[in-house]
Design a protein around this motif. Structure first.
Motif, mmCIF file in Angstrom:
data_model
loop_
_atom_site.group_PDB
_atom_site.id
_atom_site.type_symbol
_atom_site.label_atom_id
_atom_site.label_comp_id
_atom_site.label_asym_id
_atom_site.label_seq_id
_atom_site.Cartn_x
_atom_site.Cartn_y
_atom_site.Cartn_z
ATOM 1 N N THR A 51 0.853 -1.181 0.000
ATOM 2 C CA THR A 51 0.000 0.000 0.000
ATOM 3 C C THR A 51 0.889 1.231 0.000
ATOM 4 O O THR A 51 1.969 1.230 0.598
ATOM 5 N N ILE A 52 0.459 2.264 -0.700
ATOM 6 C CA ILE A 52 1.236 3.485 -0.847
ATOM 7 C C ILE A 52 0.549 4.612 -0.086
ATOM 8 O O ILE A 52 -0.659 4.835 -0.246
ATOM 9 N N ALA A 53 1.316 5.307 0.738
ATOM 10 C CA ALA A 53 0.747 6.318 1.614
ATOM 11 C C ALA A 53 0.638 7.694 0.962
ATOM 12 O O ALA A 53 -0.306 8.441 1.218
ATOM 13 N N ASP A 54 1.583 8.041 0.110
ATOM 14 C CA ASP A 54 1.679 9.408 -0.409
ATOM 15 C C ASP A 54 1.759 9.384 -1.931
ATOM 16 O O ASP A 54 2.786 9.013 -2.507
ATOM 17 N N LEU A 55 0.698 9.807 -2.587
ATOM 18 C CA LEU A 55 0.663 9.793 -4.048
ATOM 19 C C LEU A 55 1.603 10.812 -4.668
ATOM 20 O O LEU A 55 1.919 10.730 -5.855
ATOM 21 N N ASN A 56 2.062 11.784 -3.879
ATOM 22 C CA ASN A 56 2.968 12.799 -4.424
ATOM 23 C C ASN A 56 4.239 12.177 -4.988
ATOM 24 O O ASN A 56 4.815 12.681 -5.951
ATOM 25 N N TRP A 57 4.672 11.047 -4.401
ATOM 26 C CA TRP A 57 5.901 10.410 -4.895
ATOM 27 C C TRP A 57 5.685 9.744 -6.247
ATOM 28 O O TRP A 57 6.579 9.695 -7.076
ATOM 29 N N LEU A 58 4.471 9.244 -6.465
ATOM 30 C CA LEU A 58 4.171 8.669 -7.772
ATOM 31 C C LEU A 58 4.090 9.760 -8.836
ATOM 32 O O LEU A 58 4.435 9.538 -9.996
ATOM 33 N N ILE A 59 3.638 10.959 -8.430
ATOM 34 C CA ILE A 59 3.609 12.093 -9.359
ATOM 35 C C ILE A 59 5.039 12.512 -9.702
ATOM 36 O O ILE A 59 5.401 12.668 -10.870
ATOM 37 N N LYS A 60 5.882 12.667 -8.669
ATOM 38 C CA LYS A 60 7.268 13.112 -8.872
ATOM 39 C C LYS A 60 8.039 12.135 -9.756
ATOM 40 O O LYS A 60 8.870 12.538 -10.572
ATOM 41 N N GLY A 61 7.772 10.857 -9.569
ATOM 42 C CA GLY A 61 8.479 9.846 -10.343
ATOM 43 C C GLY A 61 7.887 9.605 -11.715
ATOM 44 O O GLY A 61 8.392 8.787 -12.481
ATOM 45 N N GLY A 62 6.782 10.322 -12.043
ATOM 46 C CA GLY A 62 6.164 10.184 -13.350
ATOM 47 C C GLY A 62 5.349 8.916 -13.518
ATOM 48 O O GLY A 62 5.003 8.532 -14.638
ATOM 49 N N ARG A 63 4.983 8.260 -12.392
ATOM 50 C CA ARG A 63 4.260 6.991 -12.499
ATOM 51 C C ARG A 63 2.737 7.185 -12.534
ATOM 52 O O ARG A 63 2.006 6.264 -12.901
ATOM 53 N N ILE A 64 2.253 8.362 -12.103
ATOM 54 C CA ILE A 64 0.858 8.752 -12.338
ATOM 55 C C ILE A 64 0.863 10.223 -12.723
ATOM 56 O O ILE A 64 1.819 10.950 -12.449
ATOM 57 N N SER A 65 -0.217 10.686 -13.352
ATOM 58 C CA SER A 65 -0.288 12.087 -13.761
ATOM 59 C C SER A 65 -0.536 12.981 -12.552
ATOM 60 O O SER A 65 -1.029 12.533 -11.510
ATOM 61 N N LYS A 66 -0.213 14.241 -12.705
ATOM 62 C CA LYS A 66 -0.434 15.203 -11.619
ATOM 63 C C LYS A 66 -1.918 15.289 -11.278
ATOM 64 O O LYS A 66 -2.297 15.358 -10.105
ATOM 65 N N ALA A 67 -2.762 15.276 -12.308
ATOM 66 C CA ALA A 67 -4.213 15.355 -12.069
ATOM 67 C C ALA A 67 -4.712 14.156 -11.273
ATOM 68 O O ALA A 67 -5.515 14.302 -10.337
ATOM 69 N N GLN A 68 -4.241 12.954 -11.640
ATOM 70 C CA GLN A 68 -4.631 11.747 -10.897
ATOM 71 C C GLN A 68 -4.174 11.827 -9.448
ATOM 72 O O GLN A 68 -4.916 11.466 -8.525
ATOM 73 N N GLY A 69 -2.963 12.317 -9.256
ATOM 74 C CA GLY A 69 -2.419 12.398 -7.902
ATOM 75 C C GLY A 69 -3.148 13.399 -7.042
ATOM 76 O O GLY A 69 -3.452 13.127 -5.877
ATOM 77 N N ILE A 70 -3.450 14.563 -7.612
ATOM 78 C CA ILE A 70 -4.163 15.596 -6.850
ATOM 79 C C ILE A 70 -5.548 15.103 -6.461
ATOM 80 O O ILE A 70 -5.978 15.249 -5.304
ATOM 81 N N LEU A 71 -6.255 14.480 -7.408
ATOM 82 C CA LEU A 71 -7.589 13.950 -7.109
ATOM 83 C C LEU A 71 -7.506 12.861 -6.043
ATOM 84 O O LEU A 71 -8.312 12.823 -5.107
#
Length: 299
Positions: free
Chosen positions: A162-182
């Motif tokens: 399980t992943i606690a902080d989606l900001n790291w997936l945004i920074k690493g380019g693994r999800i879009s910024k819009a997906q992460g913010i939502l």
């Protein structure tokens, strides 16, 4: 003698590595234009400290010379060896090692040697290596038997992240910024497992407590009887979360044998701070051993 080799994504306790003379091949981590060897010239706390300061690490496979020299050293000494590699679907390490092994087999045809795709990482790979190591020590088995056992373990290991902080997936380019913010607005926590070597999202749950409850539900669904199994819990600098999940598993399912480790710098770079993984076998080791011997004898 059968030597076991693993890479720095395995998250095994250092004491176990030293006591069993296991060779660890370091992957590389790039932090602000400076390259480090994972676990050798930088430890996991150093990687996490850089991440907390906003640095996004870049990771890469071990140096070819490191792999070649390790294989060559063992072959020249007449040691059979198995390298259990980080998932080929997530890294080029396994493919690189396999190409080096082909050359080594031509030079040392009498030595038994193999590169095995673990189809995973972190303590899942660590548990596979530990069980193989204990199997070799207990049974004084032949190379082919140890290899067959390891491959059966790979088929039987489970990964639940399980992943606690989606900001790291945004920074690493693994999800879009819009997906992460939502996702952050909705307090969504992805739950992932590993299918054929790749991490896949199983569910997205709102709220940390509900996420942990669902993680334990998945463990209960897949693990069967936990009493005599080793359960690995890896965390990306969140020991409190690891201990909370351990308590929840014990209260729900029992289990007394736990290994709790930090997720190493390479995988931690991809999952981000606060990620937690649970690893275990979905069969007991006696059943796995029986299947391995059957497959070995059937060749």
């Amino acid at each position: 003698m059968i030597k076991l080799i693993i890479d720095s994504t395995c998250d095994l306790p250092e004491t176990y590595i030293e006591e069993n003379d296991i060779k660890v091949l370091p992957l590389k981590i790039l932090l602000e234009d400076r390259e480090y060897l994972d676990g050798e010239t930088i430890d996991v706390d150093g990687v996490y400290a850089a991440m907390k300061n906003g640095t996004v690490p870049v990771t890469s496979q071990p140096a070819p010379d490191t792999i070649y020299n390790t294989f060559s050293q063992y072959a020249k000494k007449g040691f059979d060896f198995i390298y259990l590699a980080f998932s080929a679907a997530m890294s080029g390490t396994c493919q690189l090692a396999a190409s080096i092994l082909s050359e080594m087999k031509e030079k040392h045809p009498q030595t038994h040697m193999e590169v095995v795709d673990s189809k995973g990482g972190s303590l899942a790979t660590g548990l596979i290596l530990m069980e193989t190591c204990e199997y070799i020590k207990t049974n004084h088995c032949k190379f082919e038997e140890a290899l067959a056992y390891m491959k059966e373990l790979i088929k039987s290991v489970e990964h639940i992240f399980t992943i606690a902080d989606l900001n790291w997936l945004i920074k690493g380019g693994r999800i879009s910024k819009a997906q992460g913010i939502l996702g952050n607005i909705l307090d969504l926590h992805p739950i992932l497992d590993v299918e054929d070597g790749r991490m896949e999202v199983v569910e997205k749950i709102r709220g940390r407590k509900k996420t942990y409850t669902e993680v334990v539900n998945l463990v209960a669904e897949r693990a069967g009887e936990l009493k005599d199994k080793v359960i690995g819990i890896s965390h990306a600098d969140d020991e409190e979360a690891a201990l909370e999940l351990k308590k929840m598993i014990q209260e729900r399912l029992g289990g007394t044998h736990f290994i709790i480790q930090k997720i190493g710098g390479v995988l931690g770079s991809h999952l981000g701070l606060g990620g937690v993984g649970i690893f275990f076998f979905n069969k007991n080791v006696a059943e796995i051993s029986k299947m391995a011997l059957y497959n070995c004898n059937d060749r």
